[in-house]
Write an enzyme that holds these catalytic residues in place. Sequence first.
Site, PDB file in Angstrom:
ATOM      1  N   THR A   1       0.826  -1.205   0.000  1.00  0.00           N
ATOM      2  CA  THR A   1       0.000   0.000   0.000  1.00  0.00           C
ATOM      3  C   THR A   1       0.859   1.253   0.000  1.00  0.00           C
ATOM      4  O   THR A   1       1.967   1.263   0.553  1.00  0.00           O
ATOM      5  CB  THR A   1      -0.912   0.027   1.244  1.00  0.00           C
ATOM      6  OG1 THR A   1      -1.574   1.293   1.327  1.00  0.00           O
ATOM      7  CG2 THR A   1      -0.108  -0.165   2.526  1.00  0.00           C
TER       8      THR A   1
ATOM      9  N   TYR B   1      -1.756  -0.006  10.084  1.00  0.00           N
ATOM     10  CA  TYR B   1      -1.995  -0.613   8.771  1.00  0.00           C
ATOM     11  C   TYR B   1      -0.783  -0.416   7.865  1.00  0.00           C
ATOM     12  O   TYR B   1      -0.197  -1.374   7.354  1.00  0.00           O
ATOM     13  CB  TYR B   1      -3.257  -0.025   8.129  1.00  0.00           C
ATOM     14  CG  TYR B   1      -3.417  -0.417   6.681  1.00  0.00           C
ATOM     15  CD1 TYR B   1      -3.496  -1.764   6.316  1.00  0.00           C
ATOM     16  CD2 TYR B   1      -3.461   0.543   5.673  1.00  0.00           C
ATOM     17  CE1 TYR B   1      -3.629  -2.130   4.981  1.00  0.00           C
ATOM     18  CE2 TYR B   1      -3.598   0.188   4.353  1.00  0.00           C
ATOM     19  CZ  TYR B   1      -3.680  -1.149   4.009  1.00  0.00           C
ATOM     20  OH  TYR B   1      -3.792  -1.516   2.688  1.00  0.00           O
TER      21      TYR B   1
END
Length: 327
Positions: free
Chosen positions: A117, A141
């Site tokens: 990501t 995350y």
Amino acid sequence: MTYVLVTGGAGYIGSHACKALKQAGYTPVTYDNLVTGWQDAVKFGPFEQGDLTDRTRLDEVFACYQPVAVMHFAALSQVGEAMSEPGRYWANNVGGSLCLIEAAVAAGCLDFVFSSTCATYGEHDNVVLDENTPQQPLNAYGASKRAVEDILRDFEAAHGLRSVIFRYFNVAGADPEAEVGEFHQPETHLVPLMIQAIKGERAALTVFGTDYDTPDGTCIRDYVHVCDLVDAHILGLKWLEEGKGSRVFNLGTGSGFSVKEVLSHSRAVTNTEVPHVIGERRAGDCTKLVSGSVRAGHELGWEPKRSTLDQMIADAWRWHQSGHYER
């Protein structure tokens, strides 16, 4: 058959990757615990239910199918939840990935495609990110994904594991043939939230802030069509099959669209006004986040051909006319 193990293959991106793998001549084996995935989305190859942290189960699946590669999508991915429950993200995303990587190496499966990501970069407002942008994740995350990238590099040095890592922001759209689509519970992504509002499944979409330093005052984000995204993953798999070295690629359009632009295009595509209300800014939201893909274009030959707003919204709208999954 040439099997590829797809973790998270019952999820949004993973199910589209399974279709792309099938079309490319592979047989995808979905490995998913169905916590956020849907068994109804598994349509293109065998399904094996299991958790990433279950080494015995992983060993069974590797022994049964002897996959030539792993495509790893499975992860918890809600930023708000990552802020409030960081331990869950480290245990699942990092602990689960480590277990998977160790099982792959033990089985001699040394080609690994990882869905990372752009959240690993942290807050770099109003710049076009590339692979050399410093990684400074702001939450568990992004940090957990960066940690998995580090694990992959260490396992290459120690065990010869080769990896292609993809970093990207927002994914939208759906399979043009409407076999699979985007369906989360709860839903947090802009395009499906907008469609839910149009269909009356929620009262209205909330636009968080209209006073940003952008032409129309709303945040700008980079969106990539899910089919363009999984095409890159197929190219990454072939990159490894050709014996090329481990590589990181950003995937984006390099421009981005504002929230109001997305609403405007949705109105044009669906011929329906999007019910929406204006809310306050959310903490941590940047003005503009976009990612370049020059390296992916030059080295993989990747082009985000479908990643126009009209195409992404039209494909999502088509799937949502009849598409949903049941537990």
